[in-house]
Design an enzyme around this catalytic site. Structure first.
Site, PDB file in Angstrom:
ATOM      1  CG  ASP A 102      75.767  53.158 116.252  1.00 26.03           C
ATOM      2  OD1 ASP A 102      76.798  52.772 116.846  1.00 26.03           O
ATOM      3  OD2 ASP A 102      74.650  52.636 116.428  1.00 26.03           O
ATOM      4  CG  HIS A 147      80.169  50.183 119.891  1.00 26.86           C
ATOM      5  ND1 HIS A 147      80.415  50.329 118.541  1.00 26.86           N
ATOM      6  CD2 HIS A 147      78.902  50.636 120.101  1.00 26.86           C
ATOM      7  CE1 HIS A 147      79.317  50.833 117.964  1.00 26.86           C
ATOM      8  NE2 HIS A 147      78.402  51.028 118.886  1.00 26.86           N
ATOM      9  CG  HIS A 200      80.194  54.850 123.065  1.00 30.57           C
ATOM     10  ND1 HIS A 200      79.453  54.088 123.961  1.00 30.57           N
ATOM     11  CD2 HIS A 200      79.428  55.934 122.787  1.00 30.57           C
ATOM     12  CE1 HIS A 200      78.303  54.701 124.204  1.00 30.57           C
ATOM     13  NE2 HIS A 200      78.256  55.812 123.498  1.00 30.57           N
ATOM     14  CG  HIS A 203      75.430  55.055 120.713  1.00 35.72           C
ATOM     15  ND1 HIS A 203      76.093  54.316 121.666  1.00 35.72           N
ATOM     16  CD2 HIS A 203      75.511  54.345 119.550  1.00 35.72           C
ATOM     17  CE1 HIS A 203      76.550  53.207 121.103  1.00 35.72           C
ATOM     18  NE2 HIS A 203      76.214  53.195 119.827  1.00 35.72           N
TER      19      HIS A 203
HETATM   20 ZN   LIG Z   1      76.390  51.522 118.524  1.00 31.37          ZN
END
Ligand SMILES: [Zn+2]
Length: 378
Positions: free
Chosen positions: A169, A264, A267, A281
């Site tokens: 992340d 993101h 993602h 994540h």
């Molecule tokens: Zn994140």
């Protein structure tokens, strides 16, 4: 140009820091509503008992249901009122932390992450879900948490996969902040409570946030591999401390005040592939970062550095690494379309982005990652 930066009022991390929880509760009053999964409470029970006695405070346990839903938030707010709690504590992983943010609504909030798997703890936002676990809405509060407290001994004792996911992340933070800065796009730090666009206008990122994001990336490269080994040994070392700070504080300030971009959004698109659901994540964000670098045609040396880092700490570099063994052109275009919906952060890239370009970047990132692993005989 209007710029904004937001951060928690206090950040504190150290070995056995949980012993001091009562001190911070005392700054608000004598009692706190404790929002935590019973399993997480069990992990730190001895430390909670110690701080309760030492500082003579009351922790009202809430039997947290595990989902950050409007219903659960209302129930917990009622519980806090009935018990005249002076503050709210969110202890554990993402759901407990987000729920505590919603219950506290930007006032008197202590966040105690027990894993370093994402950069969400420091932010002034949360994600709401329906009681059966579907996405509901984003919520923004008037302030970030009052205190973010990290007990590094607790993080070191948690499974290493969480720490490595947190590095995934944190890996995207610099590249997304750099893209946002290059395109003069808005950042979340400019958003007031309740709404996505502020009454006084949106805000751009500060140089401060971009510098923190860059330092976040440098810290990952320098300390990531040895922090992973320290976590494997369940021991706190300076490298592990640096990575906890990078995963939670540097990345948290970097994303919220520096901005999100393609990684993101990609993602979010990838989550529509069922195979990815068993991956965290940060693991999906790591692969998505490689896809962003392909999309923006980043320097070859930079791409190489990111691939080297991912392999060194055990982060995904190809689709198979996040549970997708094969994907058709049509499925990939669907993922890319989802990443490109108008409200997605992908439009913070400093050039126009199309779903076709994103699908191509994901496919090439996957191939690059597979080639890289093959070249290493992995
Ligand atoms: Zn994140």
């Amino acid at each position: 140009m209007r710029k904004a930066f937001i951060s928690p009022t206090k950040y504190v991390q150290g070995e056995d820091e949980l012993f001091n929880l009562g001190y911070f509760v005392k700054t608000f009053g004598n009692s706190a509503l404790l929002i935590a999964h019973p399993e997480d409470v069990k992990r730190v029970r001895a430390k909670l008992d110690y701080t309760i006695n030492k500082f003579n405070i009351t922790l009202v346990e809430s039997n947290f249901g595990g989902e950050c839903s409007r219903e659960e938030v209302r129930r917990l707010q009622g519980l806090a009122k009935d018990n005249a709690c002076s503050c709210t504590i969110g202890l554990g992983g993402g759901k407990a932390i987000d729920t505590a943010k919603c219950v506290a609504e930007g006032e008197a909030l202590i966040i105690v992450p027990t894993i370093a798997a994402t950069d969400a703890p420091t932010s002034h936002s949360a994600v709401l879900y329906t009681p059966d676990g579907q996405f509901d809405d984003y919520a923004y509060f008037k302030q970030s948490p009052s205190v973010v407290m990290i007990d590094t001994t607790v993080i070191a004792a948690a499974p290493t996969r969480f720490l490595v996911s947190g590095m995934g992340d944190a890996l995207s933070t610099y590249f997304e902040a750099r893209a946002t800065s290059n395109s003069y796009s808005n950042v979340n730090a400019g958003l007031p409570c309740g709404v996505r666009e502020g009454a006084c206008g949106p805000a751009k990122g500060t140089n401060t946030a971009l510098a923190l994001a860059k330092f976040c990336y440098e810290t990952l490269l320098k300390d990531g591999p040895s922090a992973k080994v320290a976590c494997d040994c369940n021991l706190v070392t300076p490298a592990l401390e640096n990575i906890i700070e990078a995963n939670i504080l540097l990345s948290g300030l970097g994303f919220e005040s520096g901005g999100l971009a393609a990684a993101h959004a990609i993602h979010n698109g990838l989550t529509s592939l069922a195979g990815t659901h068993h991956y965290y994540h940060g693991e999906k964000v790591a692969f998505s970062t490689i896809a962003q670098l392909v999309l923006e045609n980043a320097d070859q040396d930079e791409l190489q550095e990111v691939l080297d880092f991912c392999i060194a700490v055990g982060l995904p570099v190809c689709l198979a690494d996040i549970g997708v063994d094969s994907v058709s052109a049509e499925e990939l275009l669907e993922v890319a379309r989802k990443a490109c919906i108008p409200e997605e952060s992908i439009h913070s890239m400093p050039f126009p982005v199309t779903a076709e370009a994103v699908a191509a970047a994901i496919r090439v990132a996957d191939q690059l990652g597979r080639n890289y692993k093959q070249g290493r005989g992995a």
